[in-house]
Design a protein around this motif. Structure first.
Motif, mmCIF file in Angstrom:
data_model
loop_
_atom_site.group_PDB
_atom_site.id
_atom_site.type_symbol
_atom_site.label_atom_id
_atom_site.label_comp_id
_atom_site.label_asym_id
_atom_site.label_seq_id
_atom_site.Cartn_x
_atom_site.Cartn_y
_atom_site.Cartn_z
ATOM 1 N N GLU A 63 0.837 -1.208 0.000
ATOM 2 C CA GLU A 63 0.000 0.000 0.000
ATOM 3 C C GLU A 63 0.868 1.254 0.000
ATOM 4 O O GLU A 63 0.615 2.200 -0.743
ATOM 5 C CB GLU A 63 -0.908 0.010 1.228
ATOM 6 N N LEU A 64 1.897 1.248 0.808
ATOM 7 C CA LEU A 64 2.792 2.393 0.895
ATOM 8 C C LEU A 64 3.460 2.666 -0.459
ATOM 9 O O LEU A 64 3.506 3.804 -0.918
ATOM 10 C CB LEU A 64 3.842 2.152 1.968
ATOM 11 N N LEU A 65 3.956 1.640 -1.099
ATOM 12 C CA LEU A 65 4.607 1.814 -2.402
ATOM 13 C C LEU A 65 3.640 2.370 -3.439
ATOM 14 O O LEU A 65 4.030 3.175 -4.288
ATOM 15 C CB LEU A 65 5.197 0.486 -2.886
ATOM 16 N N ARG A 66 2.371 1.976 -3.371
ATOM 17 C CA ARG A 66 1.370 2.494 -4.309
ATOM 18 C C ARG A 66 1.107 3.977 -4.082
ATOM 19 O O ARG A 66 0.864 4.720 -5.024
ATOM 20 C CB ARG A 66 0.058 1.736 -4.161
ATOM 21 N N ASN A 67 1.124 4.407 -2.843
ATOM 22 C CA ASN A 67 0.703 5.767 -2.508
ATOM 23 C C ASN A 67 1.832 6.778 -2.357
ATOM 24 O O ASN A 67 1.588 7.977 -2.359
ATOM 25 C CB ASN A 67 -0.123 5.745 -1.218
ATOM 26 N N ILE A 68 3.057 6.325 -2.231
ATOM 27 C CA ILE A 68 4.150 7.226 -1.891
ATOM 28 C C ILE A 68 4.480 8.212 -3.017
ATOM 29 O O ILE A 68 4.905 9.326 -2.761
ATOM 30 C CB ILE A 68 5.402 6.430 -1.454
ATOM 31 N N SER A 69 4.266 7.822 -4.268
ATOM 32 C CA SER A 69 4.654 8.706 -5.369
ATOM 33 C C SER A 69 3.790 9.972 -5.419
ATOM 34 O O SER A 69 4.201 10.969 -6.001
ATOM 35 C CB SER A 69 4.594 7.971 -6.704
ATOM 36 N N ASN A 70 2.622 9.953 -4.791
ATOM 37 C CA ASN A 70 1.751 11.134 -4.765
ATOM 38 C C ASN A 70 1.848 11.918 -3.467
ATOM 39 O O ASN A 70 1.222 12.967 -3.326
ATOM 40 C CB ASN A 70 0.295 10.714 -4.988
ATOM 41 N N ALA A 71 2.611 11.419 -2.516
ATOM 42 C CA ALA A 71 2.693 12.059 -1.197
ATOM 43 C C ALA A 71 3.478 13.368 -1.276
ATOM 44 O O ALA A 71 4.437 13.490 -2.033
ATOM 45 C CB ALA A 71 3.350 11.120 -0.193
ATOM 46 N N THR A 72 3.064 14.347 -0.499
ATOM 47 C CA THR A 72 3.794 15.613 -0.401
ATOM 48 C C THR A 72 4.621 15.674 0.874
ATOM 49 O O THR A 72 5.422 16.577 1.054
ATOM 50 C CB THR A 72 2.831 16.813 -0.440
ATOM 51 N N GLN A 73 4.406 14.689 1.758
ATOM 52 C CA GLN A 73 5.157 14.621 3.014
ATOM 53 C C GLN A 73 5.196 13.176 3.482
ATOM 54 O O GLN A 73 4.231 12.424 3.277
ATOM 55 C CB GLN A 73 4.484 15.480 4.077
ATOM 56 N N LEU A 74 6.286 12.795 4.098
ATOM 57 C CA LEU A 74 6.380 11.487 4.742
ATOM 58 C C LEU A 74 6.403 11.707 6.244
ATOM 59 O O LEU A 74 7.236 12.458 6.751
ATOM 60 C CB LEU A 74 7.658 10.765 4.333
ATOM 61 N N ASN A 75 5.473 11.082 6.925
ATOM 62 C CA ASN A 75 5.461 11.084 8.385
ATOM 63 C C ASN A 75 6.043 9.743 8.811
ATOM 64 O O ASN A 75 5.429 8.702 8.594
ATOM 65 C CB ASN A 75 4.046 11.270 8.915
ATOM 66 N N VAL A 76 7.234 9.786 9.368
ATOM 67 C CA VAL A 76 7.991 8.575 9.657
ATOM 68 C C VAL A 76 7.986 8.311 11.158
ATOM 69 O O VAL A 76 8.417 9.155 11.948
ATOM 70 C CB VAL A 76 9.442 8.712 9.139
ATOM 71 N N ASP A 77 7.481 7.128 11.536
ATOM 72 C CA ASP A 77 7.525 6.678 12.928
ATOM 73 C C ASP A 77 8.706 5.738 13.045
ATOM 74 O O ASP A 77 8.873 4.821 12.234
ATOM 75 C CB ASP A 77 6.240 5.942 13.299
ATOM 76 N N LEU A 78 9.524 5.973 14.068
ATOM 77 C CA LEU A 78 10.699 5.138 14.221
ATOM 78 C C LEU A 78 11.037 4.947 15.678
ATOM 79 O O LEU A 78 10.441 5.557 16.561
ATOM 80 C CB LEU A 78 11.885 5.725 13.446
ATOM 81 N N ILE A 79 11.984 4.054 15.899
ATOM 82 C CA ILE A 79 12.529 3.821 17.229
ATOM 83 C C ILE A 79 13.977 4.272 17.177
ATOM 84 O O ILE A 79 14.738 3.842 16.307
ATOM 85 C CB ILE A 79 12.439 2.338 17.622
ATOM 86 N N ARG A 80 14.316 5.186 18.075
ATOM 87 C CA ARG A 80 15.687 5.699 18.160
ATOM 88 C C ARG A 80 16.139 5.553 19.603
ATOM 89 O O ARG A 80 15.519 6.091 20.519
ATOM 90 C CB ARG A 80 15.734 7.156 17.730
ATOM 91 N N GLY A 81 17.203 4.810 19.812
ATOM 92 C CA GLY A 81 17.698 4.616 21.175
ATOM 93 C C GLY A 81 16.687 3.946 22.077
ATOM 94 O O GLY A 81 16.633 4.230 23.264
ATOM 95 N N GLY A 82 15.852 3.087 21.514
ATOM 96 C CA GLY A 82 14.859 2.361 22.293
ATOM 97 C C GLY A 82 13.581 3.128 22.567
ATOM 98 O O GLY A 82 12.691 2.615 23.242
ATOM 99 N N ARG A 83 13.469 4.348 22.047
ATOM 100 C CA ARG A 83 12.276 5.173 22.295
ATOM 101 C C ARG A 83 11.573 5.525 20.993
ATOM 102 O O ARG A 83 12.227 5.761 19.982
ATOM 103 C CB ARG A 83 12.662 6.461 22.990
ATOM 104 N N PRO A 84 10.239 5.620 21.021
ATOM 105 C CA PRO A 84 9.501 6.034 19.826
ATOM 106 C C PRO A 84 9.830 7.486 19.467
ATOM 107 O O PRO A 84 10.032 8.327 20.356
ATOM 108 C CB PRO A 84 8.034 5.902 20.212
ATOM 109 N N PHE A 85 9.877 7.760 18.197
ATOM 110 C CA PHE A 85 10.238 9.082 17.695
ATOM 111 C C PHE A 85 9.562 9.248 16.350
ATOM 112 O O PHE A 85 9.381 8.281 15.615
ATOM 113 C CB PHE A 85 11.765 9.130 17.546
ATOM 114 N N SER A 86 9.154 10.457 16.015
ATOM 115 C CA SER A 86 8.526 10.716 14.715
ATOM 116 C C SER A 86 9.173 11.917 14.057
ATOM 117 O O SER A 86 9.564 12.863 14.740
ATOM 118 C CB SER A 86 7.033 10.988 14.880
ATOM 119 N N ILE A 87 9.267 11.860 12.745
ATOM 120 C CA ILE A 87 9.752 13.002 11.975
ATOM 121 C C ILE A 87 8.864 13.175 10.751
ATOM 122 O O ILE A 87 8.236 12.222 10.285
ATOM 123 C CB ILE A 87 11.223 12.846 11.537
#
Length: 95
Positions: A63-87
């Motif tokens: 689903e992500l690959l289908r929709n990413i080409s039209n996206a104007t922003q990526l909201n990325v959820d990740l784990i950094r140093g064992g803690r949730p983080f978003s950019i």
């Protein structure tokens, strides 16, 4: 992002497992090592979701690959140093 090879120039990822469960993809720099920091991503970050779509679920990745080409922003959820983080990564106007 329209060209998958350009994404490979920016980063490489490998599945990240914790306690026998896939959590996401651990990132490391691609051929252009400075590119990650431009987007606020650090080597070793574990991406768990993009634009609310889990990367653990194969259907979600499709689903992500289908929709990413039209996206104007990526909201990325990740784990950094064992803690949730978003950019948020602005992509600019698409189309």
């Amino acid at each position: 992002l329209k060209d998958p090879q350009s994404l490979a120039n920016l980063l490489q990822g490998e599945p990240y497992w914790e306690n026998g469960r896939m959590m996401g993809y651990r990132l490391r720099p691609g051929r252009d090592a400075s590119a990650l920091s431009k987007f606020g991503i650090q080597s070793g970050d574990v991406v768990t979701a993009i634009n609310g779509v889990s990367l653990v679920d194969p259907a979600g990745r499709t689903e992500l690959l289908r929709n990413i080409s039209n996206a104007t922003q990526l909201n990325v959820d990740l784990i950094r140093g064992g803690r949730p983080f978003s950019i948020a990564i602005p992509l600019g106007e698409r189309g």
